[in-house]
Design a protein around this motif. Structure first.
Motif, PDB file in Angstrom:
ATOM      1  N   ALA A   1       0.823  -1.220   0.000  1.00 38.35           N
ATOM      2  CA  ALA A   1       0.000   0.000   0.000  1.00 38.35           C
ATOM      3  C   ALA A   1       0.852   1.262   0.000  1.00 38.35           C
ATOM      4  O   ALA A   1       0.440   2.293  -0.534  1.00 38.35           O
ATOM      5  CB  ALA A   1      -0.931  -0.001   1.211  1.00 38.35           C
ATOM      6  N   ILE A   2       2.047   1.200   0.608  1.00 37.24           N
ATOM      7  CA  ILE A   2       2.901   2.399   0.648  1.00 37.24           C
ATOM      8  C   ILE A   2       4.041   2.311  -0.363  1.00 37.24           C
ATOM      9  O   ILE A   2       4.991   3.094  -0.319  1.00 37.24           O
ATOM     10  CB  ILE A   2       3.449   2.653   2.070  1.00 37.24           C
ATOM     11  CG1 ILE A   2       4.240   1.451   2.579  1.00 37.24           C
ATOM     12  CG2 ILE A   2       2.330   2.996   3.025  1.00 37.24           C
ATOM     13  CD1 ILE A   2       4.808   1.656   3.985  1.00 37.24           C
ATOM     14  N   ASN A   3       3.921   1.344  -1.269  1.00 37.77           N
ATOM     15  CA  ASN A   3       4.821   1.260  -2.426  1.00 37.77           C
ATOM     16  C   ASN A   3       6.299   1.167  -2.062  1.00 37.77           C
ATOM     17  O   ASN A   3       7.136   1.882  -2.631  1.00 37.77           O
ATOM     18  CB  ASN A   3       4.609   2.470  -3.353  1.00 37.77           C
ATOM     19  CG  ASN A   3       3.214   2.522  -3.919  1.00 37.77           C
ATOM     20  OD1 ASN A   3       2.672   1.504  -4.335  1.00 37.77           O
ATOM     21  ND2 ASN A   3       2.606   3.698  -3.928  1.00 37.77           N
ATOM     22  N   LEU A   4       6.614   0.291  -1.123  1.00 34.70           N
ATOM     23  CA  LEU A   4       8.024   0.074  -0.785  1.00 34.70           C
ATOM     24  C   LEU A   4       8.673  -0.793  -1.853  1.00 34.70           C
ATOM     25  O   LEU A   4       8.086  -1.760  -2.317  1.00 34.70           O
ATOM     26  CB  LEU A   4       8.150  -0.610   0.575  1.00 34.70           C
ATOM     27  CG  LEU A   4       8.004   0.290   1.801  1.00 34.70           C
ATOM     28  CD1 LEU A   4       8.314  -0.508   3.045  1.00 34.70           C
ATOM     29  CD2 LEU A   4       8.925   1.480   1.728  1.00 34.70           C
ATOM     30  N   VAL A   5       9.895  -0.444  -2.216  1.00 33.44           N
ATOM     31  CA  VAL A   5      10.575  -1.219  -3.254  1.00 33.44           C
ATOM     32  C   VAL A   5      11.901  -1.816  -2.775  1.00 33.44           C
ATOM     33  O   VAL A   5      12.391  -2.767  -3.389  1.00 33.44           O
ATOM     34  CB  VAL A   5      10.847  -0.347  -4.505  1.00 33.44           C
ATOM     35  CG1 VAL A   5       9.542   0.006  -5.189  1.00 33.44           C
ATOM     36  CG2 VAL A   5      11.609   0.917  -4.144  1.00 33.44           C
ATOM     37  N   THR A   6      12.495  -1.284  -1.727  1.00 31.82           N
ATOM     38  CA  THR A   6      13.786  -1.796  -1.289  1.00 31.82           C
ATOM     39  C   THR A   6      13.605  -2.916  -0.263  1.00 31.82           C
ATOM     40  O   THR A   6      12.771  -2.816   0.639  1.00 31.82           O
ATOM     41  CB  THR A   6      14.656  -0.688  -0.661  1.00 31.82           C
ATOM     42  OG1 THR A   6      14.073  -0.249   0.563  1.00 31.82           O
ATOM     43  CG2 THR A   6      14.786   0.482  -1.621  1.00 31.82           C
TER      44      THR A   6
END
Length: 221
Positions: A59-64
């Motif tokens: 939902a908070i678009n974390l990519v790492t």
């Protein structure tokens, strides 16, 4: 001596996109009020925690990977927190991937033998003394451990119907349902009708019994 150089100007206040990524995402993450994980032996709690946290992470678009691990373990308490501190001393968290983290997590709290046990429980699941609602809840909670069925629309419906009580199953099988949600609703309707019919039959038997008793009493007078 030349006069001292003037001090450099103060930097402007930091904007949101200039905040430390970790602190910013932790604050954003906690606003969503994710659940805490204490550890423990209940595999459904273990699996549900990871499912919930991953929904928040998406939902908070974390990519790492590093941030995903930081946020997930931020919600570890008690036994889970102690375990994670131990892991932190053994592994290099700076290079750990999120997949590696999940593998360690499941090896600790949801090992393969337990998964096989729950898969076996799902395979043998029957409604028995449960209501349709209770049976469906149990069916859904165990379904995740039978991926072949979970990803097979027709197989899922067939397995659900096959486990229903004998008073419901023939009617459901005859209706040849093709949608899981509609199948459950139909089973609830059939269950309610079955209960109503049972009540009517018991009431009829009771009234006949009382009538026979009254006739017997009258004949004695």
């Amino acid at each position: 001596m030349p006069p001292p150089a003037p001090p450099p100007p103060l930097p402007p206040p930091l904007k949101k996109n200039e905040l430390d990524d970790t602190l910013y995402h932790i604050a954003k993450f906690m606003k969503l009020m994710p659940i805490l994980f204490e550890g423990g032996p209940d595999p459904l709690v273990v699996d549900n925690f990871m499912d919930r946290v991953e929904k928040y992470i998406n939902a908070i678009n974390l990519v790492t990977d590093k941030l995903k691990i930081v946020l997930t373990t931020y919600n570890f308490v008690r036994d889970a927190e102690i375990w994670w501190k131990t892991i932190s001393h053994i592994h290099n968290l700076d290079t750990m991937t999120y997949d590696t983290f999940k593998k360690l997590y499941y090896e600790k709290y949801f090992p393969a033998p337990k998964r096989k046990e729950l898969k076996k429980e799902f395979d043998g699941l029957r409604q028995g003394n449960m209501t349709v609602t209770e049976y469906e809840n149990k069916f859904t909670s165990l379904l995740r451990f039978a991926l072949g069925i979970a990803n097979d629309k027709e197989g899922k419906i067939e397995k659900f119907v096959d486990g229903l009580d004998l008073t419901i199953r023939p009617i459901m099988a005859a209706s040849k349902p093709t949608d899981y949600a509609k199948t459950v609703r139909k089973a609830l309707v059939v269950e309610a009708e079955s209960k109503d019919n049972k009540t009517i039959r018991e009431s009829y038997k009771h009234n006949r019994s009382m009538g026979a008793f009254s006739e017997g009493q009258s004949s004695k007078k």
